[in-house]
Design a protein around this motif. Structure first.
Motif, short mmCIF file in Angstrom:
data_model
loop_
_atom_site.label_atom_id
_atom_site.label_comp_id
_atom_site.label_asym_id
_atom_site.label_seq_id
_atom_site.Cartn_x
_atom_site.Cartn_y
_atom_site.Cartn_z
N GLU A 1 40.28 41.22 62.63
CA GLU A 1 41.35 40.53 61.91
C GLU A 1 41.04 40.46 60.42
OE1 GLU A 1 44.91 38.56 61.06
OE2 GLU A 1 44.25 39.95 62.63
N ALA A 2 39.77 40.23 60.08
CA ALA A 2 39.39 40.24 58.66
C ALA A 2 39.65 41.61 58.05
CB ALA A 2 37.93 39.84 58.50
N THR A 3 39.34 42.67 58.81
CA THR A 3 39.57 44.04 58.34
C THR A 3 41.07 44.31 58.19
OG1 THR A 3 37.55 44.80 59.44
CG2 THR A 3 39.18 46.47 58.86
N ARG A 4 41.85 43.89 59.19
CA ARG A 4 43.30 44.12 59.14
C ARG A 4 43.92 43.41 57.94
NH1 ARG A 4 48.17 42.19 60.14
NH2 ARG A 4 47.32 40.07 60.28
N PRO B 1 49.10 39.63 54.28
CA PRO B 1 48.03 39.63 55.29
C PRO B 1 48.23 38.61 56.41
CG PRO B 1 47.29 38.58 53.27
CD PRO B 1 48.64 39.17 52.97
N SER B 2 49.09 37.61 56.18
CA SER B 2 49.31 36.58 57.20
C SER B 2 50.31 37.02 58.27
CB SER B 2 49.79 35.28 56.56
OG SER B 2 51.08 35.44 55.99
N ALA B 3 51.07 38.10 58.00
CA ALA B 3 52.03 38.60 59.00
C ALA B 3 51.27 39.25 60.13
CB ALA B 3 52.99 39.59 58.35
N GLN B 4 51.47 38.78 61.35
CA GLN B 4 50.70 39.26 62.49
C GLN B 4 51.16 40.62 63.00
OE1 GLN B 4 47.91 37.90 64.32
NE2 GLN B 4 47.75 36.87 62.35
N ALA B 5 52.46 40.91 62.91
CA ALA B 5 52.98 42.13 63.52
C ALA B 5 52.67 43.38 62.70
CB ALA B 5 54.48 42.01 63.74
#
Length: 403
Positions: free
Chosen positions: A269-272, A283-287
């Protein structure tokens, strides 16, 4: 407050497209003001479900591939003048929370937009006869999330009232993750490059090597290579080798990455999120963007796969592969020096056929549900003309849904 004209229950169709299922709605049945959509969509899916995450109070199934809605309608006059038959908006509905994400498209459900449009008589089918003698229909749709055109081609049959209807039960093909044979649906994403960012390679580099702050459980830093590619949907691509290095997993254990464990999830998640920032995305958008981890295929892979892929969707390991991720990999594998290109080269070299991925060639991707073949066609100037994949679909229910 919602307009009184919104029906409850609401006319809806429940469809499988590829390895996803979702609710399809006719836009004319929804408020013109999209700010009024959230309570309808959340109610349909049974979200939020913070305690159980199962969406038992709605049509959702507790996983991202089953918590989706497509709103399909007639196109604007300008789009119609450009040859578009219908337009549609895709929504990824949160499971445990009230998030509604419109930041990307769903490749699997895109395969059924044309079918739904014909069933709803939103457009007249343009037909031709295939070499096998089946009558085929092509529907040109416009995805409002990405501003891109997607063409679907599928068999069609004569209806009782002389109106052609999609024929989805021919024993033509199968796809990994879905049992049995069904009609072939050809899915073509037209000019898919830069779907969100405007650039095929948002940073201009096939590979970015960057230091990432890992905030959990304590602030630390690690280095990760990533390919940031925006085709059909933006995707953060990393290698299992690099991930294993960060997680201190011996190479002899590869590709046994412990997906689902907190340490792995936190690093990914940090990488994404870091990749999202580099792409100029939230970066806060999950999709979107999604993240996918690649490994070379085994030397004795019976299907001669080029890539082994594990993709995460909404923070959870996907049981197959999101189709927009698969299509993005099909494009990325043909761009020299991306991580996808490197993995294909390693896989083919291990089999003794070190063939450079060719422009327009098919790439075989092994994922947790099986193998999928994707292709991409490039123009002479290096731009992507189309990204292609074969899907199947099925009508599951047509009626009314309470929200």
């Amino acid at each position: 407050m919602l307009a009184k004209s919104v029906l409850n229950p609401l006319p809806a169709t429940f469809l499988r497209g590829g390895t996803s299922k979702g609710i399809f709605l006719n836009r004319k049945h929804l408020p013109a003001d999209t700010s009024q959509w959230p309570p309808i969509f959340l109610g349909i899916m049974g979200s939020p479900d913070p305690e159980h995450g199962r969406q038992l109070n709605g049509m959702g199934g507790g996983v991202s591939s089953l918590s989706k809605i497509c709103v399909v309608g007639e196109p604007s006059e300008q789009l119609r003048a450009d040859g578009i038959d219908v337009d549609y908006t895709f929504c990824q509905v949160g499971i445990r929370d009230e998030s509604l994400d419109y930041s990307g498209n769903c490749g699997n459900l895109s395969s059924m937009v044309g079918v739904f449009a014909i069933d709803q008589r939103m457009c007249k089918p343009r037909t031709r006869v295939s070499e096998s003698g089946h009558r085929l229909c092509t529907v040109r749709s416009y995805n409002t999330n990405t501003g891109k055109r997607i063409d679907t081609t599928f068999p069609i049959s004569q209806g009782r009232d002389a109106f052609h209807m999609p024929h989805l039960s021919l024993p033509q093909t199968s796809i990994a993750g879905v049992p049995g044979l069904a009609s072939r649906i050809d899915l073509d994403f037209v000019s898919p490059g830069g779907a969100r960012t405007g650039k095929l390679l948002p940073t201009g580099n096939p590979v970015n090597t960057t230091d990432i702050i890992h905030p959990v459980p304590m602030s630390s830093e690690f280095t990760m290579r990533m390919s940031l590619v925006d085709a059909t949907n933006p995707t953060v691509i990393v290698s299992s080798e690099d991930l294993a290095r960060v997680l201190n997993i011996p190479q002899t254990r590869l590709p046994a990455i412990p997906y689902g464990e907190p340490s792995t999830d936190q690093v990914l998640e940090a990488t994404r999120q870091h990749g999202a920032k580099l792409m100029g995305l939230d970066p806060s958008a999950q999709a979107q963007p999604k993240i996918v981890i690649l490994s070379p295929a085994a030397k004795d892979d019976v299907d001669k796969a080029d890539i082994v892929a594990h993709a995460l969707s909404m923070g959870v390991l996907h049981k197959a592969i999101p189709m927009t991720v698969g299509l993005c990999l099909g494009v990325a594998a043909q761009i020299p020096n991306t991580l996808a290109w490197e993995v294909v080269m390693k896989s083919r070299a291990s089999r003794g056929d070190a063939v450079t991925p060719s422009k327009g060639g098919l790439v075989k991707i092994r994922h947790p549900g099986g193998v999928v073949e994707v292709g991409a066609e490039f123009a002479s100037d290096g731009k992507v003309k189309t990204a292609k994949v074969v899907r199947t679909g099925r009508r599951l229910m047509k009626g009314d849904v309470w929200w």
